[in-house]
Design a protein around this motif. Structure first.
Motif, PDB file in Angstrom:
ATOM      1  N   GLN A  45       0.765  -0.928   0.125  1.00  0.00           N
ATOM      2  CA  GLN A  45       0.443  -0.096  -0.301  1.00  0.00           C
ATOM      3  C   GLN A  45       0.905   0.660   0.072  1.00  0.00           C
ATOM      4  OE1 GLN A  45      -2.471  -0.830   3.837  1.00  0.00           O
ATOM      5  NE2 GLN A  45      -0.669   0.762   4.506  1.00  0.00           N
ATOM      6  N   LEU A  46       0.876   1.875  -0.655  1.00  0.00           N
ATOM      7  CA  LEU A  46       1.208   3.607  -0.218  1.00  0.00           C
ATOM      8  C   LEU A  46      -0.007   4.977   0.364  1.00  0.00           C
ATOM      9  CD1 LEU A  46       1.944   5.381  -3.658  1.00  0.00           C
ATOM     10  CD2 LEU A  46       1.026   3.069  -4.197  1.00  0.00           C
ATOM     11  N   LEU A  47       0.961   6.371   0.822  1.00  0.00           N
ATOM     12  CA  LEU A  47      -0.168   7.041   0.513  1.00  0.00           C
ATOM     13  C   LEU A  47       0.607   8.437  -0.370  1.00  0.00           C
ATOM     14  CD1 LEU A  47       0.089   7.198   4.451  1.00  0.00           C
ATOM     15  CD2 LEU A  47      -1.745   6.434   2.401  1.00  0.00           C
ATOM     16  N   LEU A  48      -0.171   9.057  -1.518  1.00  0.00           N
ATOM     17  CA  LEU A  48       0.671  10.139  -2.262  1.00  0.00           C
ATOM     18  C   LEU A  48       0.206  11.117  -1.407  1.00  0.00           C
ATOM     19  CD1 LEU A  48      -0.400   8.859  -5.637  1.00  0.00           C
ATOM     20  CD2 LEU A  48       1.636   8.170  -4.340  1.00  0.00           C
ATOM     21  N   ILE A  49       1.448  11.889  -1.323  1.00  0.00           N
ATOM     22  CA  ILE A  49       1.059  13.356  -0.177  1.00  0.00           C
ATOM     23  C   ILE A  49       1.518  14.817  -1.407  1.00  0.00           C
ATOM     24  CG2 ILE A  49       0.740  12.183   1.628  1.00  0.00           C
ATOM     25  CD1 ILE A  49       3.328  12.918   2.265  1.00  0.00           C
ATOM     26  N   LEU A  88      -3.627   4.245  -1.895  1.00  0.00           N
ATOM     27  CA  LEU A  88      -3.984   2.873  -2.643  1.00  0.00           C
ATOM     28  C   LEU A  88      -3.098   1.314  -2.534  1.00  0.00           C
ATOM     29  CD1 LEU A  88      -3.636   4.121  -6.357  1.00  0.00           C
ATOM     30  CD2 LEU A  88      -4.924   4.650  -4.820  1.00  0.00           C
ATOM     31  N   ARG A  89      -4.062   0.581  -2.567  1.00  0.00           N
ATOM     32  CA  ARG A  89      -3.502  -0.904  -1.910  1.00  0.00           C
ATOM     33  C   ARG A  89      -3.825  -1.297  -3.816  1.00  0.00           C
ATOM     34  NH1 ARG A  89      -5.534  -4.001   2.717  1.00  0.00           N
ATOM     35  NH2 ARG A  89      -7.485  -4.236   0.923  1.00  0.00           N
ATOM     36  N   ARG A  90      -4.696  -0.636  -4.423  1.00  0.00           N
ATOM     37  CA  ARG A  90      -5.034  -1.727  -6.215  1.00  0.00           C
ATOM     38  C   ARG A  90      -4.331  -0.465  -6.973  1.00  0.00           C
ATOM     39  NH1 ARG A  90     -10.161  -4.797  -6.605  1.00  0.00           N
ATOM     40  NH2 ARG A  90      -9.156  -4.963  -9.163  1.00  0.00           N
ATOM     41  N   PHE A  91      -3.237  -0.387  -7.977  1.00  0.00           N
ATOM     42  CA  PHE A  91      -3.441  -0.085  -9.739  1.00  0.00           C
ATOM     43  C   PHE A  91      -3.879  -0.298 -10.832  1.00  0.00           C
ATOM     44  CE2 PHE A  91      -1.107   1.478 -13.213  1.00  0.00           C
ATOM     45  CZ  PHE A  91      -0.931   2.924 -12.762  1.00  0.00           C
ATOM     46  N   SER A  92      -4.876   1.329 -10.517  1.00  0.00           N
ATOM     47  CA  SER A  92      -5.250   1.404 -12.309  1.00  0.00           C
ATOM     48  C   SER A  92      -5.714   2.471 -12.892  1.00  0.00           C
ATOM     49  CB  SER A  92      -6.999   0.933 -12.014  1.00  0.00           C
ATOM     50  OG  SER A  92      -7.459   1.444 -13.295  1.00  0.00           O
ATOM     51  N   PRO A  93      -4.813   2.581 -14.039  1.00  0.00           N
ATOM     52  CA  PRO A  93      -4.436   4.108 -14.577  1.00  0.00           C
ATOM     53  C   PRO A  93      -5.833   4.423 -14.734  1.00  0.00           C
ATOM     54  CG  PRO A  93      -4.134   1.749 -16.534  1.00  0.00           C
ATOM     55  CD  PRO A  93      -4.124   1.653 -15.018  1.00  0.00           C
ATOM     56  N   ARG A  94      -6.863   4.308 -15.202  1.00  0.00           N
ATOM     57  CA  ARG A  94      -7.839   4.691 -14.966  1.00  0.00           C
ATOM     58  C   ARG A  94      -7.855   5.448 -14.064  1.00  0.00           C
ATOM     59  NH1 ARG A  94     -11.085   7.215 -17.918  1.00  0.00           N
ATOM     60  NH2 ARG A  94     -13.086   7.121 -17.067  1.00  0.00           N
ATOM     61  N   LEU A  95      -7.489   5.685 -13.066  1.00  0.00           N
ATOM     62  CA  LEU A  95      -7.727   6.172 -11.548  1.00  0.00           C
ATOM     63  C   LEU A  95      -7.286   7.729 -12.804  1.00  0.00           C
ATOM     64  CD1 LEU A  95      -8.941   6.212  -8.999  1.00  0.00           C
ATOM     65  CD2 LEU A  95      -6.715   5.881  -8.144  1.00  0.00           C
ATOM     66  N   PHE A  96      -6.189   8.293 -13.236  1.00  0.00           N
ATOM     67  CA  PHE A  96      -6.139   9.041 -13.373  1.00  0.00           C
ATOM     68  C   PHE A  96      -5.776   9.424 -14.192  1.00  0.00           C
ATOM     69  CE2 PHE A  96      -3.308   6.609 -10.428  1.00  0.00           C
ATOM     70  CZ  PHE A  96      -2.847   7.671  -9.553  1.00  0.00           C
ATOM     71  N   GLU A  97      -6.345   9.428 -15.640  1.00  0.00           N
ATOM     72  CA  GLU A  97      -6.749   9.043 -16.570  1.00  0.00           C
ATOM     73  C   GLU A  97      -8.241  10.311 -17.396  1.00  0.00           C
ATOM     74  OE1 GLU A  97      -8.241   6.194 -18.516  1.00  0.00           O
ATOM     75  OE2 GLU A  97      -5.936   4.920 -19.183  1.00  0.00           O
ATOM     76  N   ASP A  98      -7.347  11.204 -17.904  1.00  0.00           N
ATOM     77  CA  ASP A  98      -8.611  12.398 -18.417  1.00  0.00           C
ATOM     78  C   ASP A  98      -9.423  13.083 -17.012  1.00  0.00           C
ATOM     79  OD1 ASP A  98      -8.789  11.926 -20.968  1.00  0.00           O
ATOM     80  OD2 ASP A  98      -9.576  10.010 -20.181  1.00  0.00           O
TER      81      ASP A  98
END
Length: 151
Positions: A45-49, A88-98
């Motif tokens: 898991q990670l925290l983006l701050i 996040l504990r999962r990744f999807s590029p969709r989270l950051f698109e558009d």
């Protein structure tokens, strides 16, 4: 400088990150996407701050990490419509698109994407970040005193 096996010094080319801001709103150039993908390859898991939110203190970060252990994503929105923390504990590029970054729709669209992905998430309290001169009002008073007298 890098050291070879023989102890000789040689220069390696340095790649700048983030890349130049051409096409910055495309997901392929989004530093958040890059950090999330890379971080989750190496950690569960990670925290983006953000670095512009003085209210992200150790207690809040620990609570966010704990809360993230119970869901797949969590974030603290900012009062101007962005977010100061995305866990996040999962990744999807969709989270950051558009996503129209640096607008008042970032948190709203991120929340919608998390729901679209079917992830369990927690939304933390709304925090203040410092983006504009008027936002300096929200700096903790002890920070202002330290800035004036620690010279």
């Amino acid at each position: 400088m890098a050291t070879t096996n023989r102890g000789e010094n040689r220069r390696r080319p340095c790649r700048a990150w983030p890349p130049p801001q051409v096409g910055w709103n495309t997901a392929s150039h989004c530093p958040r996407r890059w950090a999330a993908r890379r971080g989750l390859q190496q950690n569960p898991q990670l925290l983006l701050i953000g670095t512009d939110c003085p209210h992200l203190n150790p207690a809040l970060l620990q609570a966010a990490a704990h809360r993230l252990g119970q869901c797949e994503a969590m974030f603290h929105p900012t009062c101007d419509g962005g977010y100061a923390l995305l866990g996040l504990r999962r990744f999807s590029p969709r989270l950051f698109e558009d996503i129209p970054w640096s607008t008042d729709r970032v948190a709203e669209l991120t929340r919608a994407r998390i729901r679209e992905l079917g992830w369990c998430f927690h939304q933390g309290e709304c925090l203040r970040d410092i983006d504009e001169p008027d936002d300096l009002f929200w700096l903790p008073s002890q920070w202002l005193g330290a800035a004036l007298f620690d010279r």
